[in-house]
Design a protein around this motif. Sequence first.
Motif, short mmCIF file in Angstrom:
data_model
loop_
_atom_site.label_atom_id
_atom_site.label_comp_id
_atom_site.label_asym_id
_atom_site.label_seq_id
_atom_site.Cartn_x
_atom_site.Cartn_y
_atom_site.Cartn_z
N GLY A 319 23.99 30.91 57.48
CA GLY A 319 23.94 31.17 58.92
C GLY A 319 22.53 31.16 59.44
N ALA B 5 30.41 42.98 59.73
CA ALA B 5 31.44 41.98 59.95
C ALA B 5 32.03 41.48 58.64
CB ALA B 5 30.87 40.82 60.75
N ALA B 6 31.30 41.71 57.55
CA ALA B 6 31.74 41.16 56.29
C ALA B 6 32.88 41.95 55.66
CB ALA B 6 30.57 41.12 55.33
N GLY B 125 36.27 30.25 64.57
CA GLY B 125 36.51 30.65 63.18
C GLY B 125 37.73 29.98 62.59
N ARG B 179 30.53 36.14 67.80
CA ARG B 179 30.08 36.25 66.41
C ARG B 179 30.99 37.13 65.58
NH1 ARG B 179 23.78 36.63 64.95
NH2 ARG B 179 23.44 34.42 65.15
N ARG B 182 34.48 35.58 65.11
CA ARG B 182 34.43 34.44 64.21
C ARG B 182 34.31 34.91 62.76
NH1 ARG B 182 30.11 32.02 61.71
NH2 ARG B 182 30.46 29.89 61.00
N GLY B 183 33.41 35.86 62.52
CA GLY B 183 33.24 36.37 61.17
C GLY B 183 34.51 36.96 60.61
N LEU B 186 37.09 34.21 59.92
CA LEU B 186 36.76 33.46 58.70
C LEU B 186 37.32 34.15 57.47
CD1 LEU B 186 33.10 32.15 59.13
CD2 LEU B 186 35.23 30.86 59.19
N SER B 187 37.17 35.50 57.41
CA SER B 187 37.66 36.18 56.21
C SER B 187 39.18 36.37 56.27
CB SER B 187 36.94 37.51 56.01
OG SER B 187 37.09 38.32 57.14
#
Lengths: 320, 300
Positions: A319, B5-6, B125, B179, B182-183, B186-187
């Motif tokens: 990123g 976000a992870a 995402g 952001r 999207r994060g 994605l997961s």
Amino acid sequence: MTEFLVRRAFISAVTLVLISLIVFTGVRMIPGDPARVMAGTDADAAGLEEVREKYGLHDPIPVQYVRWIGLALRGDLGESIRTRQSVAWTVAIKLPITVELACLALLIALALAIPAGVIAAVRRNTAWDVLASAASLCGVSIPNFWLGIMLILLVSVRLGWLPASGFVPLFEDPVANVKRMLMPALVLGTALAAVLMRQTRNAMIEVLSADYIRTARSKGLAGFAVVVRHALRNALIPVVTILGLQMGALMGGAVVTESIFVLPGFGRLIVEAVFTRDYPVVQGVVLITASSYVLINLLVDISYTVLNPRIRIGGGVDGA
Amino acid sequence: MGPDAASPIYPLALTAEAPGARSGFLVRTWRVGRRRPAALAGAVVVLLFGAMALGAPWIATTDPVRTDWSQIRKAPTWAHPFGTDDLGRDGLSRVVWGARISMQAGVFSILLAIAIGVPVGLVAGFYRGALDQAIMRLTDAWLAFPFLILAIGLVTILGPSLTNATLAIGLGATPTYIRLTRGLVLSTSEEDYVHGARALGAGDVRLMARHVLPNIVSAILVQATVAVPTAIIAEAVLSFLGLGVQPPAPSWGTMLNAAQQFLESAPWMAYWPGLAIFMLALSFNLAGDGLRDLLDPRDY
């Protein structure tokens, strides 16, 4: 590593182009004749024609953009409607004041946040930790302009310790300068300190549970040496990244702080420009702020890639 | 920043459709609240401010914009517990009515940011590829403008008013939601249940709306409780600078602007509006911390 750096620089370049497009479009969205917007309401027909000629306002929009960005890259951001001085010059003389303010604020924030964050992490779940977290929460929640007003009320009006406003150039009288910068820097540094403290605490907690810390402790190293030399050095890496990302908040905070303490810096410039409808100055300030934010964060990422072997070998973080 | 976000977000009691989920949620609220009294207190204060905003006409019996030349800058008394301002207006009723403006600006701007940011982030995402790249580069550029400077720039274009300040703050907060969403997408879209639903023939829209979105709602909600106080402070700052709510409307920011000129003779003008912003922002942040605990079953 080179691949990562090239990719990172490319993304920054794309971001810079998009920023310029956003600013260009923004100025075009101001209602009225663009020549009138850039030249001001007092401009006569000749002045308007001069602006039309310079920015090629008769040409199609994409051509106008290319011409505008070409001028901007050469440092020509137009001239202030109010003072008729060039925008680049206006910014250049205001910027050192804001940079000084930001550096002092940063120093104050680091001096408060790092020790507090370390103590909170080392003495986790004790009264110290709770106290530090509560202070951090208050720091994020307190509106900095109110904090500024309350400080003026207490320190200047009631106690008479420091002057409430005014500015003395650093090289004219350093002591008087710092006296007037101290309160604004404290106000600006508070929110930053709150964010940094939280980051330091979290990063330290994570690092302190790592294997190499246990190894260092079992080697018989003193607790203080382990915390400072082994843990803190590693914990500071994410803190530096956050610091880069917080530069934007610092710029925004400078706008308010300089308004309260009447410092003739970059932040006050934009507020005055907005009130006097000095669009070239607003445009220049916004463009410069956003671009420097991108460049600062690029530098932060590069420096930390160079400093941190894990990223250097691993090929980089994903990123932007 | 904000919630990381992870971290994977698990299906929640809040969104589950099992019978009894509702009472489970209430029980959990009670348990988390008891363990975290500060968060509970924060939530209560936020609700009180909300009630103050809604009930302003009944709570503040004095007209907040009525000037009284015989009562200029009077220190607090029983008739005017917060004192009066430079035009003889009652400080208390202006603070009460100010809650309405602050809540309005804080809540609506974040709703706007969510309304734009979540769908855009969801699409970016979910589909990834070139569209995602384009959206994310634009988001990066948008994020490079310091929040307040972007808001000032937008207000310059749109003109100063409460609506435009709300709009500017909302647009400034939008990229954060793009952001974040999207994060999370994605997961989440790599989870087995999404693959399963796809294998069963669910279309993109159904996958996004029924399988991905419900599982990221809680993280977005938590982010919103942290974003609202920031938006409230941003409105106060814009109004303080004269770029938001215009006088004589009672905004905490404009009140502080007026107070600044009379710090020596009428300091009470500066106490209450600022304290109100501070209390409201602090309560939102406390409640947000509690909400994170409540919605994240791992901690439970």
